[in-house]
Design a protein around this motif. Structure first.
Motif, short mmCIF file in Angstrom:
data_model
loop_
_atom_site.label_atom_id
_atom_site.label_comp_id
_atom_site.label_asym_id
_atom_site.label_seq_id
_atom_site.Cartn_x
_atom_site.Cartn_y
_atom_site.Cartn_z
N ALA A 34 0.83 -1.21 0.00
CA ALA A 34 0.00 0.00 0.00
C ALA A 34 0.86 1.26 0.00
N ALA A 35 1.94 1.25 0.77
CA ALA A 35 2.83 2.41 0.81
C ALA A 35 3.47 2.64 -0.56
N GLY A 36 3.91 1.57 -1.19
CA GLY A 36 4.52 1.71 -2.51
C GLY A 36 3.55 2.21 -3.56
N VAL A 37 2.32 1.74 -3.49
CA VAL A 37 1.32 2.18 -4.46
C VAL A 37 0.97 3.65 -4.24
N LEU A 38 0.80 4.05 -2.98
CA LEU A 38 0.43 5.44 -2.69
C LEU A 38 1.53 6.43 -3.05
N ILE A 39 2.77 6.08 -2.78
CA ILE A 39 3.87 7.01 -3.02
C ILE A 39 4.28 7.02 -4.49
N GLY A 40 4.06 5.93 -5.18
CA GLY A 40 4.52 5.77 -6.55
C GLY A 40 4.01 6.82 -7.52
N ALA A 43 -0.09 7.47 -8.19
CA ALA A 43 -1.08 7.84 -7.17
C ALA A 43 -0.78 9.26 -6.68
N LEU A 44 -0.06 9.38 -5.58
CA LEU A 44 0.27 10.71 -5.06
C LEU A 44 1.48 11.33 -5.76
N ALA A 45 2.24 10.53 -6.47
CA ALA A 45 3.41 10.97 -7.24
C ALA A 45 4.43 11.70 -6.38
N LEU A 46 4.66 11.21 -5.18
CA LEU A 46 5.68 11.81 -4.31
C LEU A 46 7.08 11.42 -4.76
N ALA A 47 7.22 10.25 -5.35
CA ALA A 47 8.52 9.76 -5.80
C ALA A 47 8.49 9.70 -7.33
N GLN A 48 9.05 10.71 -7.97
CA GLN A 48 9.04 10.76 -9.42
C GLN A 48 10.38 10.39 -10.03
N ASN A 49 11.40 10.19 -9.22
CA ASN A 49 12.72 9.79 -9.70
C ASN A 49 12.69 8.29 -10.00
N SER A 50 12.38 7.94 -11.23
CA SER A 50 12.17 6.53 -11.55
C SER A 50 13.45 5.72 -11.44
N GLU A 51 14.60 6.31 -11.70
CA GLU A 51 15.86 5.56 -11.58
C GLU A 51 16.14 5.23 -10.11
N GLY A 52 15.91 6.18 -9.22
CA GLY A 52 16.09 5.92 -7.79
C GLY A 52 15.10 4.90 -7.27
#
Length: 122
Positions: A34-40, A43-52
């Protein structure tokens, strides 16, 4: 977002997800998912650095394999070999047959939109 900030964001979200799932008497793995889906990014797009995120995902897979390896017991597997290999194989074969049959029925029903042979359905 830097790699350190991204890592800390995922760790914080994982801890909060696990605490939430534990309080609801659910497995911690659901909290991680759930955390991975929400942050990804979808969803909320908090983590947009796809390489990281990709590098963190690779570490996550390694840690998951390590955790599974810690719980793996060869004597327990030998004692349950009929259930694991017999029923497990039957479940896989039965699921393949049902899904292939449904795909073929859908292929016949939908016509040219969903045209496939039995090899593709399988």
């Amino acid at each position: 977002m830097s790699s350190l900030a991204l890592t800390l964001l995922y760790l914080l979200a994982a801890v909060l997800g696990v605490v939430t799932c534990r309080s609801l008497k659910l497995p911690p793995m659901l909290g991680y998912l759930a955390a991975g889906v929400l942050i990804g990014p979808h969803a909320l797009a908090l983590a947009q650095n796809s390489e990281g995120v990709r590098h963190l995902g690779e570490f996550g897979v390694v840690f998951l394999m390590f955790a599974i390896g810690l719980e793996f017991s060869l004597p327990k597997l030998r004692a349950m070999r009929k259930q694991v290999f017999g029923l497990g194989l039957m479940q896989v074969v039965l699921t393949m047959a049902v899904v292939s049959g449904l795909a073929l029925v859908l292929s016949r029903w939908a016509g040219g939109v969903w045209d496939m042979g039995w090899q593709t359905a399988l």
